[in-house]
Design an enzyme around this catalytic site. Structure first.
Site, short mmCIF file in Angstrom:
data_model
loop_
_atom_site.label_atom_id
_atom_site.label_comp_id
_atom_site.label_asym_id
_atom_site.label_seq_id
_atom_site.Cartn_x
_atom_site.Cartn_y
_atom_site.Cartn_z
N CYS A 16 13.15 11.89 6.47
CA CYS A 16 13.30 11.42 7.84
C CYS A 16 14.71 11.60 8.37
O CYS A 16 14.91 11.73 9.58
CB CYS A 16 12.86 9.96 7.96
SG CYS A 16 13.77 8.86 6.86
N GLU A 55 10.42 1.94 10.06
CA GLU A 55 11.39 3.01 9.80
C GLU A 55 10.62 4.30 9.94
O GLU A 55 9.78 4.63 9.10
CB GLU A 55 12.00 2.84 8.40
CG GLU A 55 13.29 3.63 8.23
CD GLU A 55 13.05 5.07 7.86
OE1 GLU A 55 13.21 5.93 8.77
OE2 GLU A 55 12.70 5.36 6.72
N GLU A 79 9.75 16.59 14.69
CA GLU A 79 10.05 16.48 13.27
C GLU A 79 9.20 17.48 12.47
O GLU A 79 8.01 17.29 12.28
CB GLU A 79 9.80 15.04 12.78
CG GLU A 79 10.38 14.76 11.42
CD GLU A 79 10.25 13.30 11.04
OE1 GLU A 79 11.18 12.79 10.39
OE2 GLU A 79 9.24 12.68 11.39
N LYS A 96 0.85 -1.20 0.00
CA LYS A 96 0.00 0.00 0.00
C LYS A 96 0.88 1.24 0.00
O LYS A 96 1.42 1.66 1.03
CB LYS A 96 -0.94 0.06 1.21
CG LYS A 96 -2.00 1.16 1.04
CD LYS A 96 -2.62 1.59 2.35
CE LYS A 96 -1.88 2.72 3.01
NZ LYS A 96 -1.91 4.00 2.24
#
Length: 502
Positions: free
Chosen positions: A298, A264, A396, A189
């Site tokens: 990331c 991750e 983040e 997906k």
């Protein structure tokens, strides 16, 4: 800053229709609904996908389960699987420009950057093909004259692969070829924002000879199909890349049936800079690390931790180089920073910047959204006088925003670097190898770059400490992550002396 308002290209921005792939057949979803993707760089609809529902997800899982339990893929020799993966790599290379265009227009990524990502993906697929033939177990023949032990590695089963929008083709390449090399079957997906290149990959894999049902690709929102893909009892493993928040939810769903999970997740990655470093090299790396992929990365170098003696000079030099960064149309090969993925995400980035300013940070460069007459763009931004407890230094941001902090001692630099919840990557800049090695040993991160930043290779594992995830991708053990071990304990000859009386 070089900002050019370029005319909208029209020749290639026609609407493209995509179907979902289940059991080797392309078709519509159970409810016939669609998802449309508006290009973040140009504000026009460029893709329309079939929207998957829970019913579609369950059907894809059922097909993958059948393909694993009774199909040929897990039973092929490693050399046969390797040959097919190599063929897939060749076909990816042949369709590289098509794939790069799709990622550029759907994600707003600079076309020159995406071309490099596709080339990197080709290398990963070839590396996975090589690892397929290196997968092996163990034997133990020193257990006594009557015992032989053999440890097998077997494919874990059906793998649910869920990928994000920021590196659509590259990240599926960090997962899928290794799962296939191990003999697994999959339900993939991609993000509903950037599914085009993954669906084209489905065409490539069928052409390469991957049997029907081994790779199934559905497009749907996380709310619609995520729970099914992460909790269904016929899924044996979940491999997810995305935000830490969704990673926690994925782990909770998988815990219902104790699935194997690979995550991750996010990062808040520091670059620690000492006065004796090659400042010219670092300044270039600082700008690259902060603005690459518009900071939607990331492992972006979003925190500069500078020695106080050089901080003001470094900030001035980074700002000066930032002026030369080209922001604009992702389809222009000279563009270095493209569009932000959605208007909502642009608002989120802007909120972090304004919040930092309200709490005492100084705007050293940039800071605002850009109206280029196209889609949504953010100016490369540098915030100085940032304190470790500010949200912009701990969370983040996922945008082209660089936070600058300072230190006086090595111990203080390490403490600041380790003070966040993340531990994906870090960088250290010094000509003194002892300093670099000390930082490398004590900073809790999955990758520590020394006098470089955001380098990588298929052979090097990638993943994080703490809330940056679980497990590692890439590297020589990547295929093993998609396996289970089985012990065969074999007795040789007749056995006597069992404890039950006779």
């Amino acid at each position: 800053m070089t900002i050019e308002i370029r005319p909208k290209p029209t020749a290639d921005l026609k609407l493209r229709e995509f179907s979902m792939l289940i059991g080797g057949t392309w078709g519509k979803g159970a409810e016939g609904r669609t998802i449309e993707r508006v290009a973040p760089s140009h504000g026009v609809t460029v893709s329309r996908y079939q929207a998957a529902t829970k019913v579609d997800a369950e059907r894809a899982i059922s097909v993958a389960r059948e393909a694993f339990d009774n199909g040929p893929w897990p039973r092929m020799t490693a050399s046969e699987r390797s040959r097919i993966l190599l063929k897939a790599a060749d076909l990816i290379a042949e369709r590289a420009e098509e794939l790069a265009f799709l990622d550029a227009i759907e994600a707003g990524k600079p076309i020159s950057q995406v071309r490099g990502e596709i080339a990197g993906s080709v290398d990963i697929w070839r590396y996975a093909a090589a690892l397929a033939r290196d997968l092996h177990g163990e034997s133990y023949n020193a257990l006594g004259d009557g015992t032989l032990g053999v440890v097998l590695r077997e494919a874990v089963g059906v793998v649910s692969i869920i990928t994000p929008w920021n590196f659509p083709f590259l990240i599926v390449g960090q997962k899928l070829p290794f799962a296939l090399a191990a003999g697994c079957t999959t339900v993939v997906k991609p993000s509903e924002l950037t599914s085009g290149s993954t669906l084209v990959l489905g065409e490539i894999l069928l052409e390469a000879g991957v049997p029907e049902g081994v790779v199934n690709i559905i497009v749907g929102t996380g709310a619609e199909v995520g729970p099914t893909l992460t909790s269904h009892p016929d899924i044996d493993m979940v491999s997810f890349t995305g935000s830490t928040g969704v990673g926690r939810l994925t782990m909770a769903n998988a815990a219902q049936t104790l699935k194997k999970v690979s995550l991750e997740l996010g990062g808040k990655n520091p670059q620690i800079v000492f006065p004796d470093c090659d400042l010219d090299a670092f300044i270039d790396a600082a700008v690259f690390g902060a603005y690459f992929n518009a900071g939607e990365c990331c492992n972006a170098g979003s925190r500069l931790i500078l020695h106080k003696s050089i901080a003001s000079d470094v900030v001035a030099r980074v700002a000066e180089l930032s002026k030369k960064v080209k922001v604009g149309d992702p389809l222009d090969p000279s563009t270095q920073v493209g569009a932000i993925i959605t208007p909502q995400h642009l608002d989120k980035i802007s909120g972090y910047v304004s919040g930092a300013m309200q709490n005492g940070a100084t705007m050293a460069f940039g800071g605002g959204t850009l109206d280029l007459g196209l889609g949504q763009f953010m100016a490369p931004t540098i915030l100085s006088d940032v304190k470790p407890d500010m949200a912009v230094a701990r969370e983040e941001v996922f945008g082209p925003v660089l936070s600058v902090l300072t230190f006086e001692t090595t111990e203080e630099a390490i403490r600041i670097a380790n003070s966040v919840d993340y531990g994906l990557s870090a960088g250290v800049w010094s000509r003194d190898f002892d300093t670099c090695l000390t930082i490398g040993r004590k900073v809790r991160a999955g990758t520590v770059w020394m006098n470089t930043f955001m380098d990588g290779a298929s052979e090097l594992p990638f993943g994080g400490y703490k809330q940056s995830g679980l497990g590692r991708e890439l590297g020589r053990h990547a295929v093993e992550d998609y396996t289970e071990t089985k012990t065969l304990n074999m007795h040789i000859g007749s056995r006597t002396g069992w404890w039950m009386p006779r």
